[in-house]
Design an enzyme around this catalytic site. Structure first.
Site: not given
Ligand code: COA
Length: 306
Positions: A233, A108, A263
């Site tokens: 990005h 990316c 993305n």
């Molecule tokens: N829908 C509903 N609940 C979800 C979920 C979804 N799609 N994904 C995760 N959860 C839940 C988890 O199970 C967790 O529940 P719990 O607290 O009961 O355990 C809670 O939501 C929080 O999960 P978490 O992984 O901490 O969420 P987050 O706020 O980190 O969001 C992402 C997840 C993937 C959206 C986030 O981490 C992210 O965007 N990371 C960067 C990814 C990125 O930029 N990738 C591309 C790079 S080029």
């Protein structure tokens, strides 16, 4: 020497996948996805080459150029149509180009890596007069549509620019970075889906990108307050907010398309640029910062006087 952008083009698949569509496929909701990522819907369904060709053609049309006017072609992609040859080959043939052409894989961060590379080539002795730089990726075929940790984010798209040599400096500062120790945070083996440690990617991205932006600004002798346009990005709107907060750039200066594109990897920055252009924000003389990050992990920032 410098290089100005004289053409911008984009390509998105027609097929729209909404958050509600995803909620029908897995345990998630429109509300959760919008709040945690800023995404409402995304586009999927075209191969990388089709989006590269469409966006490249549109950028050349805007520049008023034909294939013989392009002296070098760079395709930033991490999702080539085939293992061999690079997707630059089919794009080159379909656009009727006669110049050198290669794929660049920095995930990316690929478009920003390509932007610096294109500028350096133009600046080199007997370098090209005009470079076509395309960022195109089809992440949907590599996405596990039952994994709510990745399926909510990834999408397909393409974006392109034509850069032309000028007699005054335009790339005021830049920073390219990578840390291969983080390569397992976001990966996809041959014939398997992408896996991601979302929380860790989030943390590394915010830290690395805000430092990279500040490094590029420092090298350019430009303060965060002087930035007119931020083209970040488009991975998660909360990452963009955190980068703005840490680097001191006003979030209102960022041009975001993530709500309807998701993305789409190397395509997000030219898509954001096309929006800034349509909004009339890319005035001559404007200070424009681009910053990307991705698998590797890689990151890259540029400070440009438009
Ligand atoms: N829908 C509903 N609940 C979800 C979920 C979804 N799609 N994904 C995760 N959860 C839940 C988890 O199970 C967790 O529940 P719990 O607290 O009961 O355990 C809670 O939501 C929080 O999960 P978490 O992984 O901490 O969420 P987050 O706020 O980190 O969001 C992402 C997840 C993937 C959206 C986030 O981490 C992210 O965007 N990371 C960067 C990814 C990125 O930029 N990738 C591309 C790079 S080029």
């Amino acid at each position: 020497m410098g290089a100005k952008v004289i053409g911008i083009g984009t390509s998105l698949p027609e097929k729209v996948l909404t958050n509600d569509d995803l909620a029908a496929m897995m345990d998630t909701s429109d509300e959760w996805i919008r709040e945690r990522t800023g995404i409402r819907e995304r586009r999927i369904g075209l191969p990388t080459s089709t989006m590269a060709i469409e966006s490249g053609r549109a950028a050349m049309e805007m520049a008023g150029l034909g294939p013989d006017d392009i002296d070098l072609f760079i395709l930033a992609t991490t999702t080539p149509d085939q293992r061999v040859p690079g997707t630059a080959a089919v794009t080159h043939a379909e656009l009727g180009l006669g110049c050198g052409a290669f794929d660049l894989n920095a995930a990316c961060a690929g478009f920003t890596y390509g932007f610096v590379t294109a500028n350096a080539m133009i600046d080199a002795p007997s370098g090209p007069q005009r470079v076509l730089l395309i960022g195109a990726d089809a992440l949907s075929p590599l996405t596990d549509w039952s994994d709510r940790g990745t399926a909510i984010l990834f999408a397909d798209g393409g974006g392109a620019v034509v850069l032309e040599r000028t007699d005054h400096p335009t790339l005021l500062g830049w920073d390219l970075g990578a840390d291969g120790n983080h390569r397992r945070l976001l990966m996809g083996d041959h014939d398997s889906f992408i896996t991601m440690e979302g929380r860790d990617v989030f943390k590394v991205a915010v830290r690395a990108v805000s430092e990279s932006v500040l490094t590029a600004l420092d090298r350019a002798g430009v303060s965060p307050e002087e930035v007119d346009v931020l083209l970040p990005h488009q991975a998660n709107i909360r990452i963009i907010e955190a980068i703005c907060k840490r680097s001191g750039i006003d979030f209102a200066k960022s041009h975001n398309v993530i709500d309807h594109t998701g993305n789409n990897c190397a395509a997000t920055i030219p898509l954001s640029m096309a929006k800034a252009h349509a909004d009339g924000a890319l005035e001559p003389g404007a200070i424009v910062v681009m910053t990307g990050f991705g698998a590797g992990m890689t990151w890259a920032s540029t400070v440009v006087r438009w």
